[in-house]
Design a protein around this motif. Structure first.
Motif, PDB file in Angstrom:
ATOM      1  N   ILE A   1       0.850  -1.190   0.000  1.00  0.00           N
ATOM      2  CA  ILE A   1       0.000   0.000   0.000  1.00  0.00           C
ATOM      3  C   ILE A   1       0.889   1.245   0.000  1.00  0.00           C
ATOM      4  CG2 ILE A   1      -1.815   1.242   1.235  1.00  0.00           C
ATOM      5  CD1 ILE A   1      -2.492  -1.479   2.592  1.00  0.00           C
TER       6      ILE A   1
ATOM      7  N   VAL B   1      -1.578  -0.502   8.152  1.00  0.00           N
ATOM      8  CA  VAL B   1      -1.172   0.725   7.476  1.00  0.00           C
ATOM      9  C   VAL B   1      -0.504   1.641   8.488  1.00  0.00           C
ATOM     10  CG1 VAL B   1      -1.983   2.772   6.224  1.00  0.00           C
ATOM     11  CG2 VAL B   1      -3.036   0.537   5.789  1.00  0.00           C
TER      12      VAL B   1
ATOM     13  N   ILE C   1      -2.867   0.866  -4.243  1.00  0.00           N
ATOM     14  CA  ILE C   1      -2.190  -0.427  -4.251  1.00  0.00           C
ATOM     15  C   ILE C   1      -1.679  -0.679  -5.659  1.00  0.00           C
ATOM     16  CG2 ILE C   1      -2.476  -2.917  -3.946  1.00  0.00           C
ATOM     17  CD1 ILE C   1      -4.575  -2.284  -1.819  1.00  0.00           C
TER      18      ILE C   1
END
Length: 997
Positions: free
Chosen positions: A924, A958, A971
């Motif tokens: 991410i 995250v 992503i």
């Protein structure tokens, strides 16, 4: 004929019992009881192998497990082959096929011998320097060449047709070694009533009595006494005698591994018998009587075939009846080699000369040598030898200089003293101490309940050894709770007691330090290599060992370590203890994979565990997946359904009606005792003393560093009894984790742990109609919401069998987990299914379970956590007690790095395109246009299509995730970039209303 070198009337083998074997295709005769080494010497064969690096011709050096040269390939048939067998311990059997190793095309003419001519380029450490440049050549040139050259024997290609066995044993006293010391100690302990196990690696007890003919014990010849003592021990009910059994490893808490060779010596073994057996012995006390290993002399070309240890030549003569030559030279630094010369001389073998590098040997041995007419050259050294496939002469020089003298010989025996065999003592974590007077490392500080006796303890003298052994046996018997028996007295006499000490010099005084004087025979390490290592800056013996590979061969430096240490100390101008001592590691001698693996191969290598409901699941079309060792129902497809169709249907049915799920694989641990709550308080982050009986609580377990280790629901059944559940894959390690802390950190707590994973079958019934399904089957439990609320546990009966019924849910629906004895698992499952099916419920598998729990934001330890996640990172910080002052991991949680802002936190992800399902593990980023290398914020941990949500959902870790709720992240994938919105972790029924049905 069984060999021209047999001495009539010598040895203990019976001439009438013969065996035939082949060596490199040629047939030879042997006597029953011969080793391959003794049989080859009897037939005049001295060249048996080639060294690893230089491919120099090598012969038999020893008569025991310390052998570095005579490694052979042994075959019984095409399927039963074993490489790297020591010829000195492998007994001959009829039909045996033996081949030499590490040569091509033949032993006599080996192309690899050219390495010897280029030996100046192969000095110690050459590979560290040569193969580093050019760098690109490593993978294409150097590595393939080294891999082809590596190793000695060739690994078998056929499946091993033999089977192996494993046995656990317990005893009061384990005695390792059945020489004089071991036998005396075993007799003493056994007569006092102790349960004794006596093991020895040789086929018969006796130890050094195999070669020492001048010993008398209680009026009997030494070897005969040893056999009589063994017979007596074998008849005692409290004694187990194990011959052909090596104690290869000494581990914590007096746990010793033994490898028993059961049929390796038999021509036609009973197929019912194992080839080898692994004994795992737990002993209250251990007596180490492992003896000592004779050292070789270090001089130029000391590796020619026909050069061997004096004790080996004596063994071949006195036990096997074989002379190692007809004109033998002796080179020694202590008195023990004289006895070998005397025995050979009395047997009719010519002794060319005894070369003693000492100026003043013992007068007793000099007097005996004169009476036998043997020339003794004191203050002299052997400085070189000649010969190729066998030694032909030795070059002798007076210490300090003088004219060299060449003496023709066809064998040379040597002795530089004896090294106490402290390997097992060292493995037990005992600390050795250096005895400067005798130049030996001896057992010093003990770490476990053991004693070293005899030669391995540095004891010199037969009577002293016997008295020490008798006292040790009696002491260990009393230490294990037995009364001393009638005092045992043994009296021993030796023809010549050694007076010259047990140690000798590493190199003769006249040695040329520039030629090949071998320290480690198998790895071709010379004295000059040790010196080179020191000049290159290696001052620790561990560094010298790795630079030169000294002591890294299959013999693990049994002959070479002390020599290498002495030479390095001399170069450094330090005392030997200051240079250090290399580590003695298990196994003492190589152990076959078959012995260690035992039954764990083929289908049993990784056994598949099946739940009690497996037959029903199989009959109803379940597709299974492997979860740890378990076979778990993955999903239940109906006709025409794909996996996704089946999972979507199961997910809808569980939320709309109900589903039943096989949860038997969950780990289950019974924690019982008056201190059970206090123990769980220390093992988990949350509090358990406040939990009332009949209630459950979700618990988080941490490692010492503060990261999540496992989780699960714990139910309190009574004040002193808890039912702990763990993840399927975590059950064994959690049990070990708990037991480790209970025994080492919290031994004062009165708590007992029992794994009950396989005792309980678990049926999870989840969904709005869960209570309606099971209530008619339950007896003795009020099923109302008021009497049996969420996170409760009750004991009663279901279908007439005992049950522990948990009100809990891993789906977010009203749920129950029915625990019943495993034998009743399928019957109760079928009864529940009979109630559920008419209502429209379904059986569901692990994939559906994963989707349902993700919809509720429930984590799976090991999937959503990776060993670097704290409870606060995972969104379950509420499970960490703020009142508790101590639990495993509390200090780790306080580390600055674990409380700083910006850590990766668990969040939900919603793709901008609801149909896009993310890949688990995908990275991410915040800016998809950032130049490479991009800043990775985290990764996707779980990702599914949710039929109940009508879209894809995902969980992820995250960086600073909670502060990014509502933000868009990206992503990057190989073919596109996917935009996602950071969301809360719960995707359905955020208020938790459905838990109450």
């Amino acid at each position: 004929m069984t060999g021209a070198n047999r001495i009539a009337g010598a040895g203990r083998l019976t001439p009438a019992k013969t065996a035939r074997f082949t060596f490199d295709g040629k047939t030879y005769a042997a006597l029953e009881g011969d080793t391959v080494a003794s049989a080859l010497i009897a037939n005049g064969v001295h060249l048996v192998g080639r060294s690893f690096k230089y491919h120099r011709p090598r012969g038999i050096l020893s008569a025991g497990p310390e052998e570095p040269n005579a490694l052979i390939d042994v075959a019984r048939d095409t399927a039963r082959k074993q490489p790297n067998v020591r010829a000195t311990v492998q007994e001959v059997f009829d039909g045996m096929k033996v081949e030499s190793q590490n040569r091509w095309p033949s032993l006599a003419f080996d192309v690899g011998g050219i390495n010897n001519a280029f030996s100046p380029f192969f000095a110690a450490g050459f590979y560290y320097k040569t193969f580093m440049w050019p760098r690109a050549a490593w993978e294409k040139v150097y590595e393939p060449f080294i891999r082809r050259a590596a190793g000695l024997g060739v690994a078998p290609t056929e499946e091993d047709p033999d089977h192996y066995a494993n046995r656990y044993a317990y005893c009061d006293v384990l005695v390792v070694g059945a020489g004089v010391a071991g036998l005396a100690a075993a007799l003493s302990a056994a007569r006092a009533g102790a349960k004794v196990i006596l093991c020895d690696e040789q086929p018969e007890a006796g130890g050094a009595l195999h070669f020492d003919k001048g010993v008398t014990i209680d009026g009997q010849e030494g070897y005969a006494w040893a056999q009589a003592a063994t017979a007596e021990l074998s008849t005692m009910e409290n004694v187990t005698v194990l011959t052909r059994t090596t104690a290869f490893g000494y581990y914590n808490h007096n746990f010793v591994g033994l490898a028993e060779r059961v049929t390796d010596h038999l021509s036609r073994p009973d197929r019912k018998l194992p080839r080898e057996r692994l004994w795992q012995v737990r002993a209250k006390r251990v007596i180490l009587a492992t003896g000592a290993i004779e050292r070789h002399m270090v001089f130029a070309n000391n590796d020619r075939p026909g050069i061997m240890l004096a004790s080996a030549a004596r063994t071949y003569l006195n036990h096997f009846g074989v002379a190692v030559g007809r004109k033998i030279g002796v080179y020694t630094a202590n008195d023990s080699a004289y006895e070998a010369a005397f025995d050979l001389k009395r047997a009719g073998v010519s002794i060319a000369a005894i070369v003693d590098c000492r100026e003043r040997p013992g007068e007793k041995v000099l007097s005996e040598a004169r009476s036998l007419g043997i020339e003794v050259l004191t203050g002299h050294s052997v400085v070189d030898t000649k010969g190729y496939r066998r030694i032909s002469s030795m070059k002798v020089v007076r210490n300090g200089g003088g004219a060299a003298r060449s003496i023709p010989v066809d064998a040379l025996i040597m002795s530089a003293g004896w090294t106490p065999s402290v390997h097992l003592f060292s493995q037990s974590r005992g600390k050795v101490a250096y005895d400067a007077e005798t130049g030996r490392f001896l057992p010093g500080t003990y770490a476990q309940d053991c004693l070293s006796i005899g030669a391995c303890n540095g004891t010199i003298g037969l009577q002293a050894t016997i008295e020490e052994a008798l006292a040790a046996g009696d002491l260990m018997a009393r230490a294990t709770g037995h009364q001393s028996g009638a005092k045992l007295e043994l009296h021993g006499e030796n023809a010549i007691e050694w007076t010259g000490g047990m140690a000798g010099s590493a190199e003769g005084a006249g040695a040329d330090t520039t030629v090949k004087a071998f320290v480690d025979f198998q790895n071709d390490v010379c004295a000059k290599d040790i010196r080179l290592a020191v000049r290159e800056g290696m001052h620790s013996i561990e560094h010298i060992k790795r630079f030169t590979t000294n002591g890294m061969a299959t013999d693990q430096g049994k002959l070479s370590n002390i020599h290498g240490l002495a030479i390095a100390a001399d170069m450094l101008g330090r005392e030997i203890p200051k240079v250090g001592l290399t580590t003695f590691r298990a196994p003492y001698t190589p152990v076959t994979f078959g012995t260690l693996i035992s039954h764990s191969r083929g289908d049993l290598f990784d056994p598949a565990r099946k739940t009690p409901m497996h037959p029903w699941e199989e009959a109803h079309g379940a597709v299974f997946e492997d979860v740890g060792n378990w076979k778990r129902a993955w999903y239940y497809p109906r006709s025409g359904e794909t996996m996704h169709d089946a999972v979507n249907r199961e997910c809808r049915t569980v939320r709309d009606v109900a589903g039943i799920f096989d949860a038997s694989t969950l780990g289950k641990i019974e924690v019982v005792g008056p201190d059970a709550a206090e123990f769980l308080n220390l093992m988990y982050t949350n509090a358990w003393d406040t939990l009332k009986p009949g209630r459950c609580r979700y618990g988080i377990m941490l490692r010492e560093d503060g990261f999540v280790y496992d989780d699960g629901v714990v139910g309190r059944l009574a004040e002193d009894r808890f039912h702990v559940t763990t993840t399927t894959g975590g059950a064994p390690r959690v049990m070990n984790h708990m037991e480790d802390y209970l025994q080492t950190e919290f031994p004062h707590l009165k708590v007992w742990l029992t794994s009950t994973t396989e005792q309980w079958a678990v049926i999870a019934v989840q969904g709005p109609k869960a209570r309606e399904i099971i209530a008619p089957l339950v007896e003795g439990i009020d099923m109302s919401n008021e009497a049996f609320p969420h996170m409760s546990v009750r004991e009663g009966k279901i279908c007439g069998v005992p049950t522990r019924l948990f009100r809990m849910s891993f789906t977010g629906e009203a749920g129950y987990e029915v625990n019943v004895p495993a034998d009743y698992g399928q019957a109760v499952w079928e009864a529940i299914w009979a109630q559920a099916e008419p209502l429209g419920a379904c059986a569901y598998g692990t994939e559906t379970m994963h989707v349902l729990r993700a919809e509720k934001g429930y984590i799976i330890v090991g999937q959503d956590t990776d060993g670097t996640v704290t409870p606060f990172d995972a969104g379950v910080g509420w499970a960490v007690s703020k009142k508790k002052t101590d639990f495993v991991g509390i200090r780790g949680l306080k580390r600055p790095d674990l409380v700083k802002e910006g850590r990766k936190q668990m969040v939900g992800l919603l793709t901008k395109d609801p149909t896009e399902v993310l890949e688990e593990g995908a990275q991410i980023v915040a800016d998809p246009n950032e130049p490479k290398p991009m800043t990775m914020l985290g990764h996707v941990t779980s990702s599914y299509w949710s039929e109940n949500c009508g879209r894809s959902i995902a969980l992820a870790v995250v960086a600073g995730g909670q502060a990014k709720l509502g933000q868009t992240l990206y992503i990057p994938m190989p073919d596109k970039t996917i935009a996602v919105e950071v969301s809360e972790m719960v995707f359905i029924d955020k208020e938790g209303v459905r838990l109450n049905g």
